[in-house]
Design a protein around this motif. Structure first.
Motif, PDB file in Angstrom:
ATOM      1  N   UNK A  88      29.573  51.421  41.641  1.00 38.56           N
ATOM      2  CA  UNK A  88      30.223  50.601  42.664  1.00 38.56           C
ATOM      3  C   UNK A  88      29.321  50.431  43.886  1.00 38.56           C
ATOM      4  N   UNK A  89      28.435  51.375  44.130  1.00 31.14           N
ATOM      5  CA  UNK A  89      27.511  51.279  45.266  1.00 31.14           C
ATOM      6  C   UNK A  89      26.424  50.217  45.051  1.00 31.14           C
ATOM      7  N   UNK A  90      26.348  49.648  43.847  1.00 30.95           N
ATOM      8  CA  UNK A  90      25.353  48.624  43.521  1.00 30.95           C
ATOM      9  C   UNK A  90      25.821  47.216  43.882  1.00 30.95           C
TER      10      UNK A  90
ATOM     11  N   UNK B 193      32.360  34.698  30.989  1.00 33.41           N
ATOM     12  CA  UNK B 193      33.457  34.144  31.783  1.00 33.41           C
ATOM     13  C   UNK B 193      34.058  35.152  32.745  1.00 33.41           C
ATOM     14  N   UNK B 194      34.267  36.378  32.295  1.00 35.12           N
ATOM     15  CA  UNK B 194      34.848  37.404  33.160  1.00 35.12           C
ATOM     16  C   UNK B 194      33.954  37.695  34.342  1.00 35.12           C
ATOM     17  N   UNK B 195      32.675  37.870  34.067  1.00 34.41           N
ATOM     18  CA  UNK B 195      31.717  38.163  35.131  1.00 34.41           C
ATOM     19  C   UNK B 195      31.679  37.036  36.149  1.00 34.41           C
TER      20      UNK B 195
ATOM     21  N   UNK C 118      33.170  43.349  44.660  1.00 33.56           N
ATOM     22  CA  UNK C 118      33.523  44.750  44.962  1.00 33.56           C
ATOM     23  C   UNK C 118      34.744  45.174  44.146  1.00 33.56           C
ATOM     24  N   UNK C 119      35.754  44.330  44.114  1.00 36.57           N
ATOM     25  CA  UNK C 119      36.956  44.630  43.326  1.00 36.57           C
ATOM     26  C   UNK C 119      36.629  44.699  41.837  1.00 36.57           C
ATOM     27  N   UNK C 120      35.765  43.812  41.368  1.00 27.93           N
ATOM     28  CA  UNK C 120      35.343  43.801  39.972  1.00 27.93           C
ATOM     29  C   UNK C 120      34.630  45.107  39.623  1.00 27.93           C
ATOM     30  N   UNK C 121      33.719  45.561  40.481  1.00 29.26           N
ATOM     31  CA  UNK C 121      33.009  46.810  40.227  1.00 29.26           C
ATOM     32  C   UNK C 121      33.970  48.004  40.220  1.00 29.26           C
ATOM     33  N   UNK C 122      34.963  47.977  41.090  1.00 32.36           N
ATOM     34  CA  UNK C 122      35.969  49.051  41.097  1.00 32.36           C
ATOM     35  C   UNK C 122      36.792  49.026  39.811  1.00 32.36           C
TER      36      UNK C 122
END
Length: 180
Positions: A14-16, A36-38, A49-53
């Motif tokens: 998540x820090x990335x 598509x998701x990405x 940020x929400x995606x990484x979480x």
């Protein structure tokens, strides 16, 4: 962590946030149809940020494993690998990847894939790793074959692109020879 030549493959964290967002942003147009998701979940820094979480939670529950390939000389993110559609009862997984446009067609992804697949067999104990690609993605097909994957067949009308078109996908599989 996997190191080869001047590159490192490690889990995406998540820090990335900023370097990951920059990688996607530089390649967004190329990723639109088949990631598509990405593309839909990384439109700005806050959504990324929400995606990484979200993917970090999936990793915690052993549903999804994202990795990043880093150029050690610049610390730039140059490629992305993920393990998805995990079936722990077999165990098997689908591998996905994309490479930054500046590093495409230089052999780096093929070499990274070879190391990464071996790591996945050893670290996670998968019996099978598969990938899917569209017939137009000649680079992914070449990488699959160079990395020991075999064509298993084409599934018709198997994937819906971002634009809504339903397309066929070629399936490639590789078995863990140590577990045969």
């Amino acid at each position: 962590m996997i190191s080869f030549d001047h590159y490192t493959i490690r889990p995406l964290e998540t820090s990335d946030l900023i370097p990951y967002f920059d990688l996607v942003e530089r390649n967004r147009k190329r990723l639109e149809d088949f990631f598509t998701g990405t593309v839909s979940k990384t439109k700005d820094l806050e959504s990324t940020k929400l995606f990484l979480e979200e993917i970090d939670q999936k990793r915690s529950s052993k549903q999804y494993y994202p990795f990043i390939v880093i150029d050690n000389s610049t610390n730039n993110f140059i490629a992305f690998f993920d393990l998805k559609n995990l079936d722990w009862s077999i165990p098997k997984t689908e591998i996905g990847c994309y490479t930054d446009i500046e590093f495409a067609a230089k052999g780096i992804t093929t070499k990274a894939m070879k190391f990464f697949v071996e790591y996945c067999f050893e670290h996670y104990g998968f019996r099978k790793i598969f990938l899917r690609t569209h017939h137009s993605n000649k680079a992914a097909q070449a990488i699959a074959l160079k990395c020991g994957f075999e064509i298993e067949g084409t599934l018709r009308m198997d994937y819906k692109t971002t634009s809504g078109k339903i397309v066929d996908l070629i399936y490639y599989g590789r078995l863990n020879q140590k577990l045969q």
